[in-house]
Design an enzyme around this catalytic site. Structure first.
Site, PDB file in Angstrom:
ATOM      1  N   LYS A  61       0.719  -1.289   0.161  1.00 47.56           N
ATOM      2  CA  LYS A  61      -0.029   0.023  -0.131  1.00 47.56           C
ATOM      3  C   LYS A  61       0.800   1.382   0.140  1.00 47.56           C
ATOM      4  O   LYS A  61       0.100   2.392  -0.329  1.00 47.56           O
ATOM      5  CB  LYS A  61      -0.807  -0.192   1.210  1.00 47.56           C
ATOM      6  CG  LYS A  61      -1.833  -1.352   1.081  1.00 47.56           C
ATOM      7  CD  LYS A  61      -2.848  -1.063  -0.032  1.00 47.56           C
ATOM      8  CE  LYS A  61      -3.646  -0.032  -0.217  1.00 47.56           C
ATOM      9  NZ  LYS A  61      -4.862  -0.337  -1.159  1.00 47.56           N
TER      10      LYS A  61
HETATM   11  N1  PMP Z   1      -3.192  -7.577   1.378  1.00 52.20           N
HETATM   12  C1  PMP Z   1      -3.151  -6.440   2.415  1.00 52.20           C
HETATM   13  C2  PMP Z   1      -2.450  -6.811   3.739  1.00 52.20           C
HETATM   14  C3  PMP Z   1      -3.625  -5.330   2.284  1.00 52.20           C
HETATM   15  O1  PMP Z   1      -3.596  -4.418   3.459  1.00 52.20           O
HETATM   16  C4  PMP Z   1      -4.405  -4.899   1.040  1.00 52.20           C
HETATM   17  C5  PMP Z   1      -4.933  -3.486   1.136  1.00 52.20           C
HETATM   18  N2  PMP Z   1      -5.887  -3.286   1.505  1.00 52.20           N
HETATM   19  C6  PMP Z   1      -4.315  -5.631   0.244  1.00 52.20           C
HETATM   20  C7  PMP Z   1      -3.727  -7.135   0.107  1.00 52.20           C
HETATM   21  C8  PMP Z   1      -5.043  -5.625  -1.413  1.00 52.20           C
HETATM   22  O2  PMP Z   1      -4.681  -4.415  -1.956  1.00 52.20           O
HETATM   23  P1  PMP Z   1      -5.655  -3.755  -2.917  1.00 52.20           P
HETATM   24  O3  PMP Z   1      -6.201  -2.505  -1.877  1.00 52.20           O
HETATM   25  O4  PMP Z   1      -4.473  -2.947  -3.860  1.00 52.20           O
HETATM   26  O5  PMP Z   1      -6.695  -4.453  -3.479  1.00 52.20           O
END
Ligand code: PMP
Length: 337
Positions: free
Chosen positions: A47
């Site tokens: 992130k």
């Molecule tokens: N894995 C973790 C541990 C996360 O914090 C996030 C972000 N919410 C994601 C995966 C998924 O990423 P995205 O928001 O880009 O879909």
């Protein structure tokens, strides 16, 4: 020391993460599975990329001015990335999150200097949901922007501009498939768009945890959830702005047990300590690899995201009492005494 190895600015430490071949998953799938080491970003998660992109976009549009403030509703990792980016650029950072998230994430946010506001977990339709609370706070705070990671497409743009070209270069243009789970959907959509712009035959697969509605949506056109998951940061019930038009070719549904099995194996066999979304992604990558093999592709190459560090989950995923309380299997080395 080689001058070329010096990074001129701390923010340039975000992105350009290594790509590692994962031996166990590759063997299980019968093809090559690669993990993008997003846990090596300064905030230890994928992130950081979205946080930096959202801030840079707001600066370019002139809505975030020097000394301004960024407000976000986040389950944790975006807040951690945002707090670091705001420190580096001199912005105030207010984070709103549900109070059922891991203790480490909350402590980390406070330690990083973010102003933390916690609210009880509730459904999205409730005006007191953390996302709506963060929007209201941004409106009420002088000089503040609302980062709006779910619908602000500066989030997926980070992955179109950086993650996808990095993967393409690291694999020398030889990549057959990519998969990951969606929280905001920024990663799957952005990497999907980015990789398809290089080669539209690259198969983009959504890996959905239980309790999320996207698997059914891409399978049958209906947003419908089944079961539940303890994975933090993933599991989406709607088509966010970032997911709109995402080029998803196929989809897999992965249980927490399957994800935990890979978290355990990656730690014990490959020395990688990761969170559950990474384990679920790797299970999805194995499923995609097998799918491509069954379609007759010879030794396909599949990439996925190793989203965040397992050090963030010592009181949950790596705590036998917590695992037992959730009815989940305890890692054998934790169950020893
Ligand atoms: N894995 C973790 C541990 C996360 O914090 C996030 C972000 N919410 C994601 C995966 C998924 O990423 P995205 O928001 O880009 O879909």
């Amino acid at each position: 020391m080689n001058a070329a190895s010096i990074i001129p600015n701390s923010l340039d430490l975000i992105g350009n993460t290594p790509l590692v071949r994962l031996a166990g998953p590759s063997e299980a799938a019968g093809c090559d599975i690669f993990g993008k080491c997003e846990f090596l970003n300064p905030g230890a998660s994928v992130k950081d990329r979205a946080a930096l992109s959202i801030v840079r976009d707001a600066e370019r549009r002139g809505v975030l001015e020097p000394g301004g403030c960024v407000v976000e509703g986040t389950a944790g990792n975006t807040g951690i990335g945002m707090a670091l980016v705001c420190n580096a650029l001199g912005y105030r950072c207010i984070i709103v999150m549900p109070d059922n998230q891991s203790a480490e994430k909350m402590a980390t946010l406070r330690a990083l200097g973010a102003e933390l506001v916690t609210v009880p977990p509730t459904k999205y339709a409730d005006p007191n949901h953390f996302v709506h609370t963060s929007r209201r706070l941004a409106e009420e705070t002088e000089g503040a922007i609302w980062a709006a990671q779910f619908d602000n497409t500066a989030n997926r743009q980070a992955h179109i501009d950086t993650t996808a070209p990095e993967l393409w270069d690291q694999l020398g243009g030889k990549i057959d498939g990519f998969t990951c789970a969606a929280g905001t959907g920024g990663t799957i959509a952005g990497v999907g768009f980015g990789l398809k712009s290089f080669d539209e035959n690259i198969v983009i697969a959504l890996t959905d945890p239980h309790g999320a509605a996207l698997y059914e949506y891409f399978e049958n056109g209906e947003l419908k959830a089944e079961g539940s998951s303890v994975a933090e940061g993933i599991g989406q019930g709607r088509i966010t702005g970032n997911l709109q038009g995402a080029p998803i070719d196929t989809q897999f549904r992965i249980s927490d047990e399957e994800g935990l099995e890979w978290v355990s194996r990656l730690l014990r066999e490959e020395g990688l300590c990761l969170g559950l979304s990474s384990g679920i992604n790797v299970a999805g990558a194995v499923a995609l690899g097998r799918h491509l093999v069954s379609q007759g592709r010879t030794t396909p190459r599949v990439a996925t995201i190793l989203c965040d560090t397992g050090f963030r989950y010592l009181s949950t995923l790596y705590n036998p009492q917590w695992l037992e309380s959730k009815g989940l299997p305890v890692f054998d080395w934790l169950a020893r005494d």
